[in-house]
Structures are given as structure tokens and as C-alpha cells.
Write a protein that holds these residues in place. Structure first.
Motif, PDB file in Angstrom:
ATOM      1  N   ALA A   7      -9.450  83.576   9.831  1.00 29.64           N
ATOM      2  CA  ALA A   7      -9.330  82.260   9.209  1.00 29.64           C
ATOM      3  C   ALA A   7      -8.302  82.312   8.087  1.00 29.64           C
ATOM      4  CB  ALA A   7     -10.681  81.813   8.678  1.00 29.64           C
ATOM      5  N   ARG A   8      -7.498  81.254   7.987  1.00 29.29           N
ATOM      6  CA  ARG A   8      -6.523  81.152   6.919  1.00 29.29           C
ATOM      7  C   ARG A   8      -7.189  80.652   5.654  1.00 29.29           C
ATOM      8  NH1 ARG A   8      -2.756  79.455  11.043  1.00 29.29           N
ATOM      9  NH2 ARG A   8      -3.724  77.399  11.005  1.00 29.29           N
ATOM     10  N   PRO A   9      -6.651  81.004   4.493  1.00 31.19           N
ATOM     11  CA  PRO A   9      -7.123  80.373   3.261  1.00 31.19           C
ATOM     12  C   PRO A   9      -6.768  78.901   3.280  1.00 31.19           C
ATOM     13  CG  PRO A   9      -5.141  81.653   2.843  1.00 31.19           C
ATOM     14  CD  PRO A   9      -5.559  81.969   4.247  1.00 31.19           C
ATOM     15  N   PRO A  10      -7.434  78.086   2.460  1.00 27.57           N
ATOM     16  CA  PRO A  10      -7.123  76.652   2.446  1.00 27.57           C
ATOM     17  C   PRO A  10      -5.690  76.402   2.001  1.00 27.57           C
ATOM     18  CG  PRO A  10      -8.557  77.246   0.612  1.00 27.57           C
ATOM     19  CD  PRO A  10      -8.494  78.439   1.505  1.00 27.57           C
ATOM     20  N   ALA A  11      -5.155  75.258   2.385  1.00 33.13           N
ATOM     21  CA  ALA A  11      -3.800  74.893   1.985  1.00 33.13           C
ATOM     22  C   ALA A  11      -3.696  74.882   0.469  1.00 33.13           C
ATOM     23  CB  ALA A  11      -3.451  73.515   2.542  1.00 33.13           C
ATOM     24  N   GLU A  30      -6.360  71.370   9.448  1.00 38.08           N
ATOM     25  CA  GLU A  30      -7.236  72.191   8.609  1.00 38.08           C
ATOM     26  C   GLU A  30      -7.283  71.684   7.173  1.00 38.08           C
ATOM     27  OE1 GLU A  30      -6.689  76.469  10.983  1.00 38.08           O
ATOM     28  OE2 GLU A  30      -5.600  76.085   9.110  1.00 38.08           O
ATOM     29  N   ALA A  31      -6.195  71.041   6.730  1.00 42.27           N
ATOM     30  CA  ALA A  31      -6.157  70.493   5.374  1.00 42.27           C
ATOM     31  C   ALA A  31      -6.827  69.133   5.284  1.00 42.27           C
ATOM     32  CB  ALA A  31      -4.714  70.386   4.905  1.00 42.27           C
ATOM     33  N   GLY A  32      -7.355  68.641   6.422  1.00 41.07           N
ATOM     34  CA  GLY A  32      -8.055  67.367   6.419  1.00 41.07           C
ATOM     35  C   GLY A  32      -7.178  66.171   6.715  1.00 41.07           C
ATOM     36  N   PHE A  33      -5.965  66.410   7.242  1.00 40.89           N
ATOM     37  CA  PHE A  33      -5.027  65.322   7.520  1.00 40.89           C
ATOM     38  C   PHE A  33      -4.664  65.316   9.005  1.00 40.89           C
ATOM     39  CE2 PHE A  33      -4.806  65.640   3.006  1.00 40.89           C
ATOM     40  CZ  PHE A  33      -4.454  64.380   2.540  1.00 40.89           C
ATOM     41  N   VAL A  53      -3.636  66.317  -9.663  1.00 42.95           N
ATOM     42  CA  VAL A  53      -2.849  65.455 -10.555  1.00 42.95           C
ATOM     43  C   VAL A  53      -3.741  64.262 -10.852  1.00 42.95           C
ATOM     44  CG1 VAL A  53      -0.710  64.156 -10.856  1.00 42.95           C
ATOM     45  CG2 VAL A  53      -0.723  66.209  -9.412  1.00 42.95           C
ATOM     46  N   GLY A  54      -4.518  64.361 -11.930  1.00 40.99           N
ATOM     47  CA  GLY A  54      -5.535  63.355 -12.184  1.00 40.99           C
ATOM     48  C   GLY A  54      -6.512  63.320 -11.029  1.00 40.99           C
ATOM     49  N   ASP A  55      -6.680  62.141 -10.439  1.00 38.06           N
ATOM     50  CA  ASP A  55      -7.597  62.002  -9.309  1.00 38.06           C
ATOM     51  C   ASP A  55      -6.946  62.352  -7.975  1.00 38.06           C
ATOM     52  OD1 ASP A  55      -9.681  61.167 -10.945  1.00 38.06           O
ATOM     53  OD2 ASP A  55      -9.144  59.038 -10.758  1.00 38.06           O
ATOM     54  N   HIS A  56      -5.635  62.586  -7.975  1.00 41.25           N
ATOM     55  CA  HIS A  56      -4.946  62.974  -6.748  1.00 41.25           C
ATOM     56  C   HIS A  56      -5.102  64.483  -6.516  1.00 41.25           C
ATOM     57  CE1 HIS A  56      -3.239  59.075  -6.863  1.00 41.25           C
ATOM     58  NE2 HIS A  56      -2.174  59.340  -7.604  1.00 41.25           N
ATOM     59  N   THR A  57      -5.234  64.877  -5.277  1.00 44.26           N
ATOM     60  CA  THR A  57      -5.109  66.272  -4.886  1.00 44.26           C
ATOM     61  C   THR A  57      -3.939  66.369  -3.919  1.00 44.26           C
ATOM     62  OG1 THR A  57      -7.469  66.761  -5.145  1.00 44.26           O
ATOM     63  CG2 THR A  57      -6.189  68.242  -3.742  1.00 44.26           C
ATOM     64  N   VAL A  58      -2.929  67.130  -4.310  1.00 42.88           N
ATOM     65  CA  VAL A  58      -1.729  67.300  -3.491  1.00 42.88           C
ATOM     66  C   VAL A  58      -1.848  68.628  -2.752  1.00 42.88           C
ATOM     67  CG1 VAL A  58       0.789  67.308  -3.490  1.00 42.88           C
ATOM     68  CG2 VAL A  58      -0.449  66.134  -5.328  1.00 42.88           C
ATOM     69  N   ARG A  59      -1.681  68.599  -1.452  1.00 47.93           N
ATOM     70  CA  ARG A  59      -1.794  69.818  -0.640  1.00 47.93           C
ATOM     71  C   ARG A  59      -0.445  70.131   0.006  1.00 47.93           C
ATOM     72  NH1 ARG A  59      -7.258  70.863  -0.381  1.00 47.93           N
ATOM     73  NH2 ARG A  59      -8.581  69.041  -0.791  1.00 47.93           N
ATOM     74  N   ARG A  60      -0.078  71.415  -0.042  1.00 50.29           N
ATOM     75  CA  ARG A  60       1.148  71.856   0.618  1.00 50.29           C
ATOM     76  C   ARG A  60       0.812  72.253   2.048  1.00 50.29           C
ATOM     77  NH1 ARG A  60       2.800  77.065  -1.662  1.00 50.29           N
ATOM     78  NH2 ARG A  60       1.991  77.981   0.259  1.00 50.29           N
ATOM     79  N   ILE A  61       1.490  71.621   2.996  1.00 51.19           N
ATOM     80  CA  ILE A  61       1.286  71.911   4.417  1.00 51.19           C
ATOM     81  C   ILE A  61       2.467  72.750   4.891  1.00 51.19           C
ATOM     82  CG2 ILE A  61       0.772  70.963   6.674  1.00 51.19           C
ATOM     83  CD1 ILE A  61      -1.226  70.137   4.447  1.00 51.19           C
ATOM     84  N   ASP A  62       2.241  74.035   5.073  1.00 50.44           N
ATOM     85  CA  ASP A  62       3.326  74.954   5.401  1.00 50.44           C
ATOM     86  C   ASP A  62       3.786  74.796   6.841  1.00 50.44           C
ATOM     87  OD1 ASP A  62       3.360  76.098   2.865  1.00 50.44           O
ATOM     88  OD2 ASP A  62       1.883  77.627   3.400  1.00 50.44           O
TER      89      ASP A  62
END
Length: 311
Positions: free
Chosen positions: A11-15, A113-116, A20-29
Motif C-alpha cells: 500500500a502507498r502512503p496517502p497523497a 486513492e486520494a478520494g477524487f 490551508v484553513g478549511d481547505h485540504t490540498v492534495r498532491r496527485i503524483d
């Protein structure tokens, strides 16, 4: 201990993610770009110049002075909208650049996997219409290319579209438009936005800012929430070496002098603030805060927080 997925693979670690305040920014490699990318893309960033900038090592350059670069997207939720910023190179596409040709990455799996999951994305923001920022706009369906995000609006600046629709393009770029842009337009999902000088909001806490030079209609993406702020660069800044040397231009900048002025303006506005800078091609750790140093700037990296994906 290494965990495994149901398929038995590690299993990979999470993205990687940043709050940023209420935002969560995820990097999708998507992929790490090959070592030859730096000398081609930023020819002025010689190994001597890079090695004379010690803070770039080891994250952003290796001991030989070779730049590290990456291809990825950023994903976040804002105001009830699920937003993807840029879509990388894409799989299975005929490209002149050997590093991009007929790619077979696990980008879509990482996105899920990042929920998108692609069918849940509401908005795709294209900072500009270059090959390595629009590739996952579409996916192969038999012999056709169809939108990867069938329920999303795809958004770019009107100035960007107007430039490319009025210029004579070489065949490689025409191919990119045929497989990654025109199918989205033909599906009725492609929107153009007039971006004001002061920026234009597209959702609560998401504003597009004009950053011309690399291309005429390129935008950066500003995120704001709860008094916190982040800026996603697009290609106004390709690599952190351009903080120490803002005059370094990309070989594919359409208006190099304007690109330099834009870069100075952006960096000056960020220097010494708490705004998080997220580089569209910065390798891990990808994010940081801009500080003034020796008449220019440097990036003070910020580790990702790996915010858990909600079920």
C-alpha cells in the motif's frame, strides 16, 4: 510494518497534503521527470549555478547540480466543489517528447486513492494549455478520446484560448489539442473565463490570478480560507532555482521578458508572508514559504501533513 492492499501489493502512503484553513490540498503524483528535463527546460540553470545555490540540495537538485522536477496535479474541496488543478501528461498519448510519449502511469489510481474519483470531480482548472498540464483531460475509449472527468467543467482563461486558436501550431501541438482539448470542447464541458487584473474568483476561496509570460493567458491559483493562503504556481515558476535567479527563463516561454516581470511580481508579493507556495513542477517537498535572500529569494520548505482521506 508494510501494509498491503486487497490485491496483495504494498500500500502507498496517502497523497501528500497541506491544510490551508478549511481547505485540504492534495498532491496527485504522475511521474518524476528525467534528469535531462532540467537542462532542456531551464538552459540557464547550469550545474555551476545550481551547485552555487546550496539550499537547493538535496530536495530540489542533486549533488551534481542536476535539477529535480516532477509532474503532478493538485486536488481540493472548496465550497462543496471538488476541484482538480491541471491534469498532467496523460496515458497512451503520442508525444514528441520521449519522456511523455505513450506514458503508462498510475495517476488515475492515485487520484481515486486520494478520494477524487474522476466521476466525482466538479471542476478542472487548467492553468495553461501546454501538453504536460492537459493530458489527463481525456482518456482512451477504443479509438476515441473522451473526457476523463465526465461531470466536470473544464476551465481556462479566455486569453489562453484566444492565443492558441489564433497562432500557427506545429503538428505535435496540434496533436495535443486533438486528443486532450478538442474532445472536451466537443463534449460541451470547456469553459472560458475573463480573468481580471486583480484576479477572478471561481469558487469560495479559489481565485485565478493572471501570470502571463510563459503563455499569454497562464494563471496561478490562489487558495484562501480562515486567514490562511496558498498559491499554486502553474508554470510562472518551474523550479525553486528561479527564486534565487528570477531572471532564468524556460526554453518554451512565449514572452520571456514578461515571464521574468511576472515572476518578480509574484515572488515579491509572497516574500516574508505566511502564504504557502505550491510548485506545479516542484519535486517533494513541493511546498514552502518564500523568504528574501541575497537580493533575491529562497524557498523554506514545508513538510506535507498527510491529512487522512475521508471515507
Amino acid at each position: 510494518m508494510v501494509t498491503t492492499s486487497q490485491s496483495g501489493s504494498a500500500a502507498r502512503p496517502p497523497a501528500p497534503s497541506w491544510a490551508v484553513g478549511d481547505h485540504t490540498v492534495r498532491r496527485i503524483d504522475e511521474i518524476s521527470l528525467p534528469a535531462g528535463t532540467g537542462p532542456w527546460l531551464l538552459p540557464g540553470a547550469t550545474t555551476d549555478l545550481v551547485t552555487e545555490t546550496p539550499w537547493l540540495r538535496p530536495d530540489f537538485a542533486d549533488a551534481r547540480g542536476i535539477l529535480r522536477l516532477a509532474s503532478h496535479s493538485f486536488a481540493l474541496e472548496a465550497g462543496g466543489m471538488r476541484v482538480l488543478i491541471d491534469t498532467g501528461i496523460g496515458n497512451g498519448k503520442q508525444r514528441a517528447n520521449p519522456a511523455w510519449h505513450n506514458l503508462n502511469s498510475d495517476y488515475e489510481t492515485r487520484l481515486r486513492e486520494a478520494g477524487f474519483a474522476p466521476e466525482t470531480v466538479d471542476l478542472v482548472v487548467l492553468t495553461h494549455l501546454h501538453t504536460d498540464h492537459v493530458g489527463w483531460n481525456t482518456r482512451a475509449d477504443g479509438d476515441a478520446w473522451v473526457p476523463t472527468f465526465p461531470h466536470a467543467r473544464y476551465l481556462t482563461s479566455r486569453a489562453e484560448w484566444d492565443y492558441w486558436s489564433g497562432v500557427e501550431m506545429e503538428e505535435a501541438r496540434r496533436q495535443m489539442f486533438r486528443d486532450s482539448v478538442h474532445p472536451v470542447r466537443e463534449a460541451g464541458l470547456f469553459d472560458l473565463l475573463d480573468v481580471e487584473d486583480e484576479g477572478t474568483y471561481i469558487a469560495p476561496g479559489i481565485r485565478l490570478l493572471p501570470t502571463p509570460g510563459h503563455t499569454p493567458g497562464q494563471v496561478a491559483v490562489e487558495l484562501s480560507s480562515g486567514g490562511e493562503r496558498a498559491l499554486i504556481t502553474g508554470d510562472s515558476i518551474h523550479h525553486p532555482v528561479q527564486l534565487s535567479h528570477p531572471g532564468l527563463c524556460s526554453c518554451v516561454d512565449i514572452e520571456p521578458e514578461l515571464a521574468v516581470r511576472t515572476r518578480h511580481r509574484v515572488l515579491d508579493s509572497l516574500a516574508g508572508t505566511s502564504t504557502l507556495l505550491l510548485g506545479s513542477h516542484f519535486p517533494p517537498p513541493t511546498a514552502g514559504r518564500v523568504r528574501r535572500e541575497a537580493g533575491a529569494y529562497r524557498l523554506s520548505p514545508t513538510a506535507s501533513e498527510n491529512v487522512p482521506v475521508r471515507g
